[in-house]
Design a protein around this motif. Structure first.
Motif, PDB file in Angstrom:
ATOM      1  N   GLN A 298       0.834  -1.218   0.000  1.00 10.25           N
ATOM      2  CA  GLN A 298       0.000   0.000   0.000  1.00 10.25           C
ATOM      3  C   GLN A 298       0.863   1.260   0.000  1.00 10.25           C
ATOM      4  O   GLN A 298       0.504   2.264  -0.600  1.00 10.25           O
TER       5      GLN A 298
ATOM      6  N   VAL B 276       1.809   1.487  -3.800  1.00  5.33           N
ATOM      7  CA  VAL B 276       0.771   1.706  -4.834  1.00  5.33           C
ATOM      8  C   VAL B 276      -0.269   2.748  -4.429  1.00  5.33           C
ATOM      9  O   VAL B 276      -1.025   3.233  -5.257  1.00  5.33           O
TER      10      VAL B 276
ATOM     11  N   LEU C   6      -5.601  -1.517  -4.609  1.00  2.23           N
ATOM     12  CA  LEU C   6      -4.484  -1.904  -5.472  1.00  2.23           C
ATOM     13  C   LEU C   6      -3.503  -2.794  -4.712  1.00  2.23           C
ATOM     14  O   LEU C   6      -2.914  -3.717  -5.287  1.00  2.23           O
ATOM     15  N   ALA C   7      -3.362  -2.518  -3.419  1.00  2.00           N
ATOM     16  CA  ALA C   7      -2.468  -3.340  -2.601  1.00  2.00           C
ATOM     17  C   ALA C   7      -2.974  -4.785  -2.536  1.00  2.00           C
ATOM     18  O   ALA C   7      -2.178  -5.729  -2.574  1.00  2.00           O
TER      19      ALA C   7
ATOM     20  N   VAL D 195      -2.015  -6.523  -5.650  1.00  2.00           N
ATOM     21  CA  VAL D 195      -0.586  -6.881  -5.605  1.00  2.00           C
ATOM     22  C   VAL D 195      -0.399  -8.141  -4.767  1.00  2.00           C
ATOM     23  O   VAL D 195       0.340  -9.059  -5.137  1.00  2.00           O
TER      24      VAL D 195
ATOM     25  N   ALA E 160       4.602  -4.440  -6.545  1.00  2.00           N
ATOM     26  CA  ALA E 160       3.991  -3.135  -6.273  1.00  2.00           C
ATOM     27  C   ALA E 160       4.667  -2.048  -7.107  1.00  2.00           C
ATOM     28  O   ALA E 160       3.995  -1.188  -7.690  1.00  2.00           O
TER      29      ALA E 160
ATOM     30  N   GLN F 126       3.589  -2.438 -10.657  1.00  2.00           N
ATOM     31  CA  GLN F 126       2.232  -1.926 -10.895  1.00  2.00           C
ATOM     32  C   GLN F 126       2.214  -0.396 -10.925  1.00  2.00           C
ATOM     33  O   GLN F 126       1.535   0.204 -11.752  1.00  2.00           O
ATOM     34  N   SER F 127       2.978   0.214 -10.043  1.00  2.00           N
ATOM     35  CA  SER F 127       3.041   1.674 -10.032  1.00  2.00           C
ATOM     36  C   SER F 127       3.613   2.216 -11.334  1.00  2.00           C
ATOM     37  O   SER F 127       3.106   3.178 -11.900  1.00  2.00           O
TER      38      SER F 127
ATOM     39  N   ARG G  97       1.023   1.836 -14.029  1.00  2.00           N
ATOM     40  CA  ARG G  97      -0.046   2.841 -13.945  1.00  2.00           C
ATOM     41  C   ARG G  97       0.451   4.215 -14.384  1.00  2.00           C
ATOM     42  O   ARG G  97      -0.269   4.961 -15.046  1.00  2.00           O
TER      43      ARG G  97
END
Lengths: 76, 172
Positions: free
Chosen positions: B26, B29, B34-35, B38, B70, B73-74, B77
């Motif tokens: 968390q 992200v 979203l966490a 992940v 994470a 993903q960041s 995004r």
């Protein structure tokens, strides 16, 4: 999400506009007016256009991410 | 350590530390939802990796995987946001209600489209990439691929037809 009706004229027209916008950037004034008129003619036209546009954007995003990350089903 | 034992150790470590793992995700992200995504991906990755790797410190390994996913993903995004900013610049859709916010692409649609495009023949996909991403004309694509413009036209049409089948029947 599932199979679409290939013979749905509204869906096909929506796609024709999406492709036309891709190929003719920017659209001519008369084409823009024609598209706007079609979009305003019926809310279903607008919904179809919006969904086709979203798929078109997502296709670009999928291909773009595949090239950036070199992973996923598009890389083989 | 056997694979089964190692897998059990990793699963146990993951479950025991899941709250801290989620907090770690968390922080990177930015939100709990979203966490959670992940964490789910990390659990699958950890379970899968345990077959192939000799892992000495299961807890450290769990944190390492969560942090890696994470960050991934960041980055993804951020790149997506960058993509949309570029895509919408100067390509205004001539409809007053349409805005980038309304063109939200959810993960399910993206996955469906990835699968759809992956099923296309490789050459068709290549032609479509040049058309969609590089913005090349069909004639230029034909020259680059060494095929006829007619064939390129068919390949582009095939790709578009496949995308048209990605319609959500509940939407329109």
């Amino acid at each position: 999400m599932g199979r679409a009706d290939r013979n749905d004229p509204r869906w096909n027209v929506a796609w024709d506009w999406v492709i036309r916008q891709h190929e003719q950037q920017p659209l001519t004034e008369s084409a823009r007016a024609e598209l706007t008129q079609w979009l305003k003619a019926d809310p279903a036209n607008f919904e179809n256009y919006q969904q086709a546009h979203r798929i078109w954007q997502a296709a670009a995003l999928a291909l773009w991410l595949a090239t950036k990350f070199s992973s996923g089903p598009l890389v083989n | 350590v056997s694979n089964d034992r190692q897998r059990q150790d990793l699963q146990a470590a993951f479950i025991e530390h899941r709250h801290r793992l989620r907090q770690a995700a968390q922080r990177i992200v930015g939100n709990r939802h979203l966490a959670e995504d992940v964490l789910q991906s990390a659990y699958l990755r950890i379970t899968d990796a345990s077959v192939h790797l000799a892992i000495q410190q299961p807890v450290s390994y769990c944190f390492q995987v969560v942090r890696h996913l994470a960050i991934d993903q960041s980055r993804r995004r951020a790149l997506e946001a960058q993509f949309f900013a570029a895509e919408f610049e100067g390509h205004a859709v001539p409809a007053p209600q349409t805005s980038p916010e309304r063109t939200v692409i959810d993960g399910q649609l993206l996955a469906l489209i990835e699968e759809t495009l992956a099923r296309l023949p490789a050459r068709t996909r290549q032609a479509f990439i040049l058309y969609r991403i590089d913005g090349m004309t069909q004639r230029a694509i034909a020259e680059q691929l060494g095929v006829s413009p007619t064939l390129v036209n068919f390949m582009i049409k095939d790709a578009i037809e496949a995308l048209k089948q990605c319609r959500d029947p509940t939407e329109s």
